[in-house]
Design an enzyme around this catalytic site. Structure first.
Site, mmCIF file in Angstrom:
data_model
loop_
_atom_site.group_PDB
_atom_site.id
_atom_site.type_symbol
_atom_site.label_atom_id
_atom_site.label_comp_id
_atom_site.label_asym_id
_atom_site.label_seq_id
_atom_site.Cartn_x
_atom_site.Cartn_y
_atom_site.Cartn_z
ATOM 1 N N GLY A 81 81.755 -38.939 -47.154
ATOM 2 C CA GLY A 81 82.886 -38.295 -46.554
ATOM 3 C C GLY A 81 82.736 -36.963 -45.923
ATOM 4 O O GLY A 81 83.514 -36.251 -45.628
ATOM 5 N N ASP A 130 78.383 -46.479 -36.441
ATOM 6 C CA ASP A 130 77.917 -45.965 -37.834
ATOM 7 C C ASP A 130 77.069 -46.994 -38.601
ATOM 8 O O ASP A 130 76.122 -46.697 -38.945
ATOM 9 C CB ASP A 130 79.017 -45.461 -38.755
ATOM 10 N N SER A 169 79.908 -43.773 -45.585
ATOM 11 C CA SER A 169 80.382 -45.088 -45.809
ATOM 12 C C SER A 169 79.662 -46.197 -45.084
ATOM 13 O O SER A 169 79.685 -47.364 -45.761
ATOM 14 C CB SER A 169 82.008 -44.962 -45.212
ATOM 15 N N ALA A 170 79.456 -45.945 -43.961
ATOM 16 C CA ALA A 170 78.533 -46.992 -43.483
ATOM 17 C C ALA A 170 77.226 -47.380 -43.907
ATOM 18 O O ALA A 170 77.050 -48.493 -44.184
ATOM 19 C CB ALA A 170 78.404 -46.806 -41.662
ATOM 20 N N ALA A 171 76.702 -46.448 -44.431
ATOM 21 C CA ALA A 171 75.363 -46.661 -45.100
ATOM 22 C C ALA A 171 75.497 -47.496 -46.479
ATOM 23 O O ALA A 171 75.064 -48.271 -46.811
ATOM 24 C CB ALA A 171 74.668 -45.096 -45.564
HETATM 25 O O1 PMV Z 1 82.971 -39.444 -39.777
HETATM 26 P P1 PMV Z 1 82.001 -40.645 -39.559
HETATM 27 O O2 PMV Z 1 80.700 -40.263 -39.898
HETATM 28 O O3 PMV Z 1 82.436 -41.894 -40.518
HETATM 29 O O4 PMV Z 1 81.914 -40.869 -38.049
HETATM 30 C C1 PMV Z 1 83.223 -41.702 -37.412
HETATM 31 C C2 PMV Z 1 82.987 -41.787 -36.003
HETATM 32 C C3 PMV Z 1 84.009 -42.017 -35.360
HETATM 33 O O5 PMV Z 1 83.716 -42.141 -33.887
HETATM 34 C C4 PMV Z 1 85.107 -40.812 -35.472
HETATM 35 C C5 PMV Z 1 84.874 -43.376 -35.692
HETATM 36 C C6 PMV Z 1 83.965 -44.571 -35.391
HETATM 37 O O6 PMV Z 1 84.146 -45.689 -35.876
HETATM 38 O O7 PMV Z 1 83.297 -44.438 -34.306
#
Ligand code: PMV
Length: 292
Positions: free
Chosen positions: A77, A126, A83-85
């Protein structure tokens, strides 16, 4: 063998938020990230159980049969793609249960189910970087382009300590776009142009050019409404300490900032003074030097 998987953390160099609406964005995968290990009947990590369950069901696996351990080398967060990892690591582990071939397509399709729980409307940037690592030029719905830098990009990454919520930030931007369509689209267009400038700067190791586009991108993100006072102060201090450019990275509302710093020590010192845990990462080099 215990089913397990790894996903890279990432920073977005240019193009967050605009990428959700079809603009190009540039991201770089970190060598650090998130590991997930599945243990039959083991304990569950409740912070991410909803996403895990959705992904398991999608893969025809009964979620209550499996516990899972998450070890994160990056803060979750914080705009570093935690979260993607997690989603990519879990997708790899779940595919391993089926002994299914872990093609990029299969990993991303399953990871996207987790990302939808976290994000609502993920662009996919991500998860793609979490899966591949390296530098990436990403356009939603198109094949991503892997970029090469002739030398590592000298980045300082600093955690403001404020916790943003990606989903809330993405929703707030969608709301702004609904209320002020033309103005918001114009800001997205500028971010798209800046991503183009950065795409040309990186293969030439033109750090001045990249730094200016990062500064400009931060101003645009301020106008979109996703920065905070602490992110702004961190960027300002980093620039005053010699960074060639600085901006928030990820969804904003808190989380991390990045500064382009060929001479990182004064920048790390300035951010330390603000109480931000920071580290230097020669992006593209084999391993980061952790500090703080
Ligand atoms: O906050 P993070 O690392 O999950 O990055 C999100 C990136 C955004 O462009 C804000 C959303 C997306 O899905 O691309």
């Amino acid at each position: 063998m215990t089913p397990h998987g790894f996903g890279h953390g990432k920073v977005i160099l240019i193009g967050e938020h605009a990428v959700v609406y079809g603009q190009p964005a540039l991201a770089v995968g970190l060598d650090v990230g998130v590991r997930v290990r599945l243990v039959r009947g083991g304990p569950r990590d409740l912070r991410v159980a909803e996403a895990f369950d959705a992904m398991a069901r999608h893969a025809d696996i009964n979620p209550s049969d499996w516990g899972f351990e998450v070890s994160a080398q990056i803060p979750l967060g914080a705009g570093l793609g935690g979260s993607a990892a997690f989603s990519v690591a879990t997708a790899k582990a779940l595919l391993a249960i089926h002994k299914a071939p872990a093609t990029e397509e299969a990993i991303l399709a399953l990871a996207n189910v987790g990302e939808e729980v976290f994000h609502g409307n993920p662009s996919g940037i991500d998860a793609t970087v979490a899966c591949r690592g390296g530098f990436l030029r990403f356009v939603k719905g198109r094949a991503s382009q892997q970029l090469r830098a002739p030398e590592p990009i000298p980045l300082v990454i600093a955690d403001t300590g404020e916790r943003g919520n990606t989903r809330a930030q993405v929703d707030a931007v969608a709301q702004r776009r609904e209320e002020q369509g033309e103005a918001t689209e114009a800001l997205f267009d500028i971010l798209g142009v800046l991503a183009g400038v950065a795409t040309e700067a990186i293969p030439e190791a033109n750090w001045k050019g990249l730094g200016s586009s990062m500064d400009a991108a931060h101003s645009v993100l301020q106008r979109i409404g996703v920065s905070t006072e602490r992110l702004d102060t961190g960027c300002k201090w980093a620039r005053e300490a010699g960074a060639l450019g600085a901006k928030l990275t990820g969804a904003g509302g808190g989380g991390c900032l990045i500064a382009l710093a060929p001479d990182p020590d004064p920048v790390l010192g300035a951010l330390d003074e603000l109480g931000m845990a920071s580290f230097y990462l020669a992006a593209g080099a084999p391993s980061p030097t952790l500090k703080g």
